[in-house]
Design an enzyme around this catalytic site. Structure first.
Site, PDB file in Angstrom:
ATOM      1  N   ASP A 113       0.867  -1.181   0.000  1.00 23.97           N
ATOM      2  CA  ASP A 113       0.000   0.000   0.000  1.00 23.97           C
ATOM      3  C   ASP A 113       0.903   1.230   0.000  1.00 23.97           C
ATOM      4  O   ASP A 113       2.040   1.160  -0.469  1.00 23.97           O
ATOM      5  CB  ASP A 113      -0.949  -0.042   1.196  1.00 23.97           C
TER       6      ASP A 113
ATOM      7  N   GLY B 250       4.879  -0.486  -3.949  1.00 26.47           N
ATOM      8  CA  GLY B 250       3.977   0.237  -3.066  1.00 26.47           C
ATOM      9  C   GLY B 250       3.116   1.192  -3.867  1.00 26.47           C
ATOM     10  O   GLY B 250       3.173   1.230  -5.101  1.00 26.47           O
ATOM     11  N   HIS B 251       2.328   1.980  -3.152  1.00 24.79           N
ATOM     12  CA  HIS B 251       1.409   2.916  -3.808  1.00 24.79           C
ATOM     13  C   HIS B 251       1.923   4.345  -3.763  1.00 24.79           C
ATOM     14  O   HIS B 251       1.183   5.281  -4.033  1.00 24.79           O
ATOM     15  CB  HIS B 251       0.026   2.836  -3.166  1.00 24.79           C
ATOM     16  N   GLY B 252       3.196   4.522  -3.376  1.00 26.03           N
ATOM     17  CA  GLY B 252       3.765   5.858  -3.375  1.00 26.03           C
ATOM     18  C   GLY B 252       3.671   6.533  -2.018  1.00 26.03           C
ATOM     19  O   GLY B 252       3.431   5.901  -0.991  1.00 26.03           O
TER      20      GLY B 252
END
Length: 414
Positions: A226, A248-250
């Site tokens: 995430d 990941g999502h940044g």
């Protein structure tokens, strides 16, 4: 003249002696401080390898907390099982929790029904160090969550109401939910802090920061399923530097506006960071049909993106479930945002996405020195813009907000 020279030499020698005595005094005081430090080794409190050490940690902490001199709780090298632990102050002196070991959480997703795995509350001058690993053993929990048989899963670490504290040389592995939750902390630093979980692990945010001020995250690495770092409401003066993120999502400000009475997010600095094969790079996200809110003084600068799906994102119609009322605009006001010197490659055409609220357009956004390429069959990289008129500085590749009507919507990301 000879008398003057002798006098000068004597003064010089006196100064040298004073420096020597001062140095010896400093060493003596340092040694005295070390001799007064109290050490609490959990093996002296009944801890054994491959057995639950939670009771021993609690006993060691209780004694350390009562000490007026600086104290160190040592979890020595080895592999230990640890059930739920809560360490809560205030304490009489500074405390260091030195984790040298590999600590393993219960693998059963239902073993911890309320709260987090390791919680640290209400301490001043707290240090967590030691080079150890906290293994959340999250695999069974992720499967349970994806099958919707589990609702609340514990975070690996929860830090609440800490002041003047540091978390260094620690790895958190395979948390069942968030790796770290930071709440109501002030002057807290993470350095050489490492997060590791598979790209498909759900809701395993690296560090979530909310209702906190003067938090520093530096020289750390995040690989998770995430957001590497997520930023909630009432966050002020958050500095994220020399961080690597991927998978990941940044790094995300938000999502915001989902709850009433959210306090402003002011002063977020993301600098000298690298994103590799992430779903997003730097991002601000707010819900449509939201409650009012404020996001201001945000700086995304000196960033490298490598094979990132959505390198630069402002998304004020964030709705991962698809069940939001997108006809009603977000009421979160975004202003004073600097997006500077971001370079690298995108794995989609959507290199720059700036979708602001039609009810409260973004203001004071400066975009400068963007150089992001895309080499897919669809053509070169593009930008997408709504309800925003950025100020430009330097060059932008792709041209930002020059063809908003023709640009595609951003790829779905959570």
């Amino acid at each position: 003249k000879k008398k003057k020279k002798k006098h000068f030499k004597k003064k010089k020698m006196d100064m040298k002696l004073k420096l020597v005595y001062f140095g010896l005094g400093v060493l003596f005081l340092a040694h005295l401080g070390e001799s007064q430090n109290a050490t609490f080794d959990i093996t002296k409190y009944g801890a054994n390898a491959n057995a639950d050490i939670s009771e021993a940690v609690g006993k060691a902490f209780k004694e350390a907390c009562a000490s007026t001199s600086p104290s160190t709780i040592v979890i020595p090298k080895g592999t230990f099982q640890m059930n739920q632990v809560k360490l809560e102050g205030p304490c009489k002196g500074p405390i260091e929790l030195q984790i040298q070991a590999i600590l393993k959480a219960p693998s059963d997703p239902n073993a911890i029904k309320v709260g987090e795995w390791l919680t640290v509350n209400k301490l001043d001058f707290f240090t967590m160090s030691g080079g150890g690993t906290l293994d959340g053993q999250g695999k069974a929990a992720w499967e349970c969550k994806q099958s919707k048989k589990c609702t609340k899963l514990p975070n690996n670490l929860s830090f609440n109401s800490l002041t003047n504290s540091i978390i260094k040389d620690i790895t958190t592995l395979d948390s069942k939910s968030f790796h770290v939750n930071v709440n109501q902390c002030k002057n807290l630093t993470f350095i050489n802090f490492n997060v590791s979980a598979p790209a498909n692990s759900p809701n395993t945010d690296g560090i979530h920061v909310a209702r906190a001020s003067s938090v520093n995250i530096t020289e750390s690495a995040f690989s998770t399923g995430d957001d590497c770092i997520s930023i909630g409401d009432e966050t002020e003066q958050l500095y994220i530097t020399k961080v690597t993120c991927g998978p990941g999502h940044g790094i995300s400000v938000g999502s915001l506006g989902g709850n009433a009475d959210e306090k402003p997010v002011v002063g977020v600095f993301v600098k000298n960071c690298t994103f590799t094969s992430t779903d997003n790079g730097v991002r601000i996200k707010t819900w449509p049909a939201s409650h009012p809110g404020v996001v201001s003084d945000i700086h995304f600068e000196d960033i490298i993106v490598q094979n990132v799906s959505n390198p630069i994102v402002i998304d004020q119609v964030y709705c991962p479930s698809g069940k939001c009322n997108k006809d009603l605009p977000s009421q979160v006001k975004i202003s004073k945002v600097s997006i500077q010197n971001i370079k690298g490659t995108s794995r989609t055409q959507n290199a720059v996405t700036l979708l602001c609220s039609k009810g409260s357009p973004c203001e004071g956004v400066e975009v400068g020195d963007i150089d992001i390429s895309y080499s897919g069959k669809e053509g070169p990289a593009k930008s997408s813009c709504e309800n925003i008129k950025p100020n430009f500085k330097g060059k932008q590749i792709p041209a930002v907000c020059s063809a908003a009507a023709d640009a595609p919507a951003p790829a779905a990301a959570s």
